[in-house]
Design a protein around this motif. Sequence first.
Motif, PDB file in Angstrom:
ATOM      1  N   GLN A   1       0.205  -0.987  -0.401  1.00 14.96           N
ATOM      2  CA  GLN A   1      -0.193   0.554   0.145  1.00 14.96           C
ATOM      3  C   GLN A   1       0.642   1.461   0.389  1.00 14.96           C
ATOM      4  N   ARG A   2       2.350   1.375   0.518  1.00 14.63           N
ATOM      5  CA  ARG A   2       3.113   2.020   0.591  1.00 14.63           C
ATOM      6  C   ARG A   2       4.314   2.805   0.096  1.00 14.63           C
ATOM      7  N   GLY A   3       3.432   1.309  -1.280  1.00 13.53           N
ATOM      8  CA  GLY A   3       4.514   1.426  -2.444  1.00 13.53           C
ATOM      9  C   GLY A   3       6.351   1.347  -2.176  1.00 13.53           C
ATOM     10  N   VAL A   4       6.439   0.456  -0.902  1.00 11.21           N
ATOM     11  CA  VAL A   4       7.484  -0.056  -0.477  1.00 11.21           C
ATOM     12  C   VAL A   4       8.322  -1.037  -0.648  1.00 11.21           C
ATOM     13  N   GLN A   5       7.109  -2.152  -0.781  1.00 17.52           N
ATOM     14  CA  GLN A   5       7.263  -3.560  -1.565  1.00 17.52           C
ATOM     15  C   GLN A   5       8.317  -4.356  -2.188  1.00 17.52           C
ATOM     16  N   ALA A   6       9.104  -3.365  -2.524  1.00 14.61           N
ATOM     17  CA  ALA A   6      10.360  -3.746  -3.445  1.00 14.61           C
ATOM     18  C   ALA A   6      11.140  -3.178  -2.054  1.00 14.61           C
ATOM     19  N   ARG A   7      11.724  -3.114  -1.733  1.00 14.83           N
ATOM     20  CA  ARG A   7      12.191  -2.082  -0.635  1.00 14.83           C
ATOM     21  C   ARG A   7      11.901  -3.004   1.043  1.00 14.83           C
ATOM     22  N   VAL A   8      11.529  -4.171   0.897  1.00 17.02           N
ATOM     23  CA  VAL A   8      10.852  -4.666   2.277  1.00 17.02           C
ATOM     24  C   VAL A   8      11.002  -5.887   2.217  1.00 17.02           C
ATOM     25  N   HIS A   9      11.854  -7.001   3.019  1.00 19.34           N
ATOM     26  CA  HIS A   9      11.835  -7.899   2.661  1.00 19.34           C
ATOM     27  C   HIS A   9      12.326  -9.194   3.823  1.00 19.34           C
ATOM     28  N   PHE A  10      11.108  -9.554   3.904  1.00 22.24           N
ATOM     29  CA  PHE A  10      10.997 -10.620   4.454  1.00 22.24           C
ATOM     30  C   PHE A  10      12.316 -11.695   4.049  1.00 22.24           C
ATOM     31  N   ALA A  11      12.946 -12.084   5.576  1.00 18.21           N
ATOM     32  CA  ALA A  11      12.866 -13.387   5.464  1.00 18.21           C
ATOM     33  C   ALA A  11      13.149 -14.802   5.862  1.00 18.21           C
ATOM     34  N   GLY A  12      11.947 -14.394   6.785  1.00 22.31           N
ATOM     35  CA  GLY A  12      11.292 -15.587   7.438  1.00 22.31           C
ATOM     36  C   GLY A  12      12.319 -15.862   8.540  1.00 22.31           C
ATOM     37  N   ARG A  13      11.832 -17.059   8.821  1.00 15.07           N
ATOM     38  CA  ARG A  13      13.137 -17.048  10.234  1.00 15.07           C
ATOM     39  C   ARG A  13      14.482 -18.006   9.983  1.00 15.07           C
ATOM     40  N   ILE A  14      15.135 -17.522  10.657  1.00 15.27           N
ATOM     41  CA  ILE A  14      17.473 -17.441  10.317  1.00 15.27           C
ATOM     42  C   ILE A  14      17.814 -18.123  11.258  1.00 15.27           C
ATOM     43  N   ALA A  15      17.643 -19.492  11.361  1.00 17.96           N
ATOM     44  CA  ALA A  15      18.055 -19.868  12.624  1.00 17.96           C
ATOM     45  C   ALA A  15      19.305 -19.408  12.700  1.00 17.96           C
ATOM     46  N   HIS A  16      19.622 -19.768  14.885  1.00 20.71           N
ATOM     47  CA  HIS A  16      20.487 -18.291  15.920  1.00 20.71           C
ATOM     48  C   HIS A  16      21.779 -18.280  14.941  1.00 20.71           C
ATOM     49  N   ASP A  17      22.532 -20.139  14.516  1.00 25.89           N
ATOM     50  CA  ASP A  17      23.954 -19.764  14.098  1.00 25.89           C
ATOM     51  C   ASP A  17      24.276 -19.084  13.082  1.00 25.89           C
ATOM     52  N   GLY A  18      23.008 -18.624  12.148  1.00 24.00           N
ATOM     53  CA  GLY A  18      23.419 -17.928  10.831  1.00 24.00           C
ATOM     54  C   GLY A  18      23.300 -16.228  11.097  1.00 24.00           C
ATOM     55  N   LEU A  19      22.728 -16.129  12.429  1.00 27.24           N
ATOM     56  CA  LEU A  19      22.131 -14.863  12.561  1.00 27.24           C
ATOM     57  C   LEU A  19      23.305 -13.517  12.017  1.00 27.24           C
ATOM     58  N   PRO A  20      24.845 -14.103  12.940  1.00 23.23           N
ATOM     59  CA  PRO A  20      25.811 -12.525  12.703  1.00 23.23           C
ATOM     60  C   PRO A  20      25.886 -12.958  10.853  1.00 23.23           C
ATOM     61  N   ARG A  21      26.060 -14.209  10.009  1.00 20.70           N
ATOM     62  CA  ARG A  21      26.183 -13.463   8.627  1.00 20.70           C
ATOM     63  C   ARG A  21      25.139 -12.809   8.166  1.00 20.70           C
ATOM     64  N   VAL A  22      24.262 -13.133   8.572  1.00 20.71           N
ATOM     65  CA  VAL A  22      22.726 -12.356   8.300  1.00 20.71           C
ATOM     66  C   VAL A  22      23.015 -10.429   8.815  1.00 20.71           C
ATOM     67  N   LEU A  23      22.859 -10.383   9.555  1.00 15.97           N
ATOM     68  CA  LEU A  23      23.433  -9.212  10.426  1.00 15.97           C
ATOM     69  C   LEU A  23      24.825  -8.110   9.654  1.00 15.97           C
ATOM     70  N   SER A  24      25.328  -9.093   9.367  1.00 18.03           N
ATOM     71  CA  SER A  24      26.841  -8.404   9.021  1.00 18.03           C
ATOM     72  C   SER A  24      26.572  -8.356   7.541  1.00 18.03           C
ATOM     73  N   GLN A  25      25.230  -8.382   6.788  1.00 17.22           N
ATOM     74  CA  GLN A  25      25.061  -7.857   5.344  1.00 17.22           C
ATOM     75  C   GLN A  25      24.106  -6.533   5.575  1.00 17.22           C
ATOM     76  N   CYS A  26      23.923  -6.238   7.175  1.00 13.37           N
ATOM     77  CA  CYS A  26      22.986  -4.900   7.136  1.00 13.37           C
ATOM     78  C   CYS A  26      24.074  -4.580   7.864  1.00 13.37           C
ATOM     79  N   ASP A  27      23.044  -2.339   8.137  1.00 13.79           N
ATOM     80  CA  ASP A  27      23.981  -1.610   8.117  1.00 13.79           C
ATOM     81  C   ASP A  27      23.716  -1.191   9.556  1.00 13.79           C
ATOM     82  N   ALA A  28      22.093  -1.217   9.936  1.00 13.41           N
ATOM     83  CA  ALA A  28      21.620  -0.685  11.234  1.00 13.41           C
ATOM     84  C   ALA A  28      20.314  -1.529  11.695  1.00 13.41           C
ATOM     85  N   LEU A  29      20.219  -1.815  13.331  1.00  9.91           N
ATOM     86  CA  LEU A  29      19.154  -2.564  13.440  1.00  9.91           C
ATOM     87  C   LEU A  29      17.933  -2.285  14.598  1.00  9.91           C
ATOM     88  N   VAL A  30      17.038  -1.813  13.857  1.00  7.99           N
ATOM     89  CA  VAL A  30      15.342  -1.183  14.009  1.00  7.99           C
ATOM     90  C   VAL A  30      14.632  -1.999  15.069  1.00  7.99           C
TER      91      VAL A  30
END
Length: 173
Positions: free
Chosen positions: A64-93
């Motif tokens: 509805q807000r026109g941002v669906q291409a910029r919102v990415h739903f990764a689903g559940r990520i195993a706990h031990d895989g989280l650091p790898r995913v977070l390292s690809q990000c710039d900030a936590l909200v």
Amino acid sequence: RSGGEREALGLPASAFVVASVGRLVGWKGLRTVIEALAELPERIHYLVVGEGPEREALEVQAAQRGVQARVHFAGRIAHDGLPRVLSQCDALVQPSIGEEAFGISVVEAMACGLPALVSDQGGLPEIVVDGECGRLLAPGDVESWRTAIAALAGDAPLAARLGTAARERVVRE
């Protein structure tokens, strides 16, 4: 941040990526970030890690807000895989609008060197020192979240300084 890893998550290599980690339930306040995203530059993307009953409503809101291409739903990520995913990000909200006792996902993201933008309530102010390793923001106040995200996205040295301090705080405490 590696292009290949980001590509696997559906994230553009050049994007500024804010991420949330946790159950997708209403009191987590993720709608605030999607709403803020609508008035932010195209290069800012939002990675949502987790599953829950709120996902469909969040997807509808993003469309509805026109941002669906910029919102990415990764689903559940195993706990031990989280650091790898977070390292690809710039900030936590962590835009909780309900009482957040202790945000372990905030601590984990800070350990990965991410500055943390969190709601100023519950146990979150005990984790994030405002202006030192992130920002404490008014729950549900879209404008303050938009301003804080834009400030980090527009000032790489600031984001790096807060991220370094965040990691140091976790290691120290």
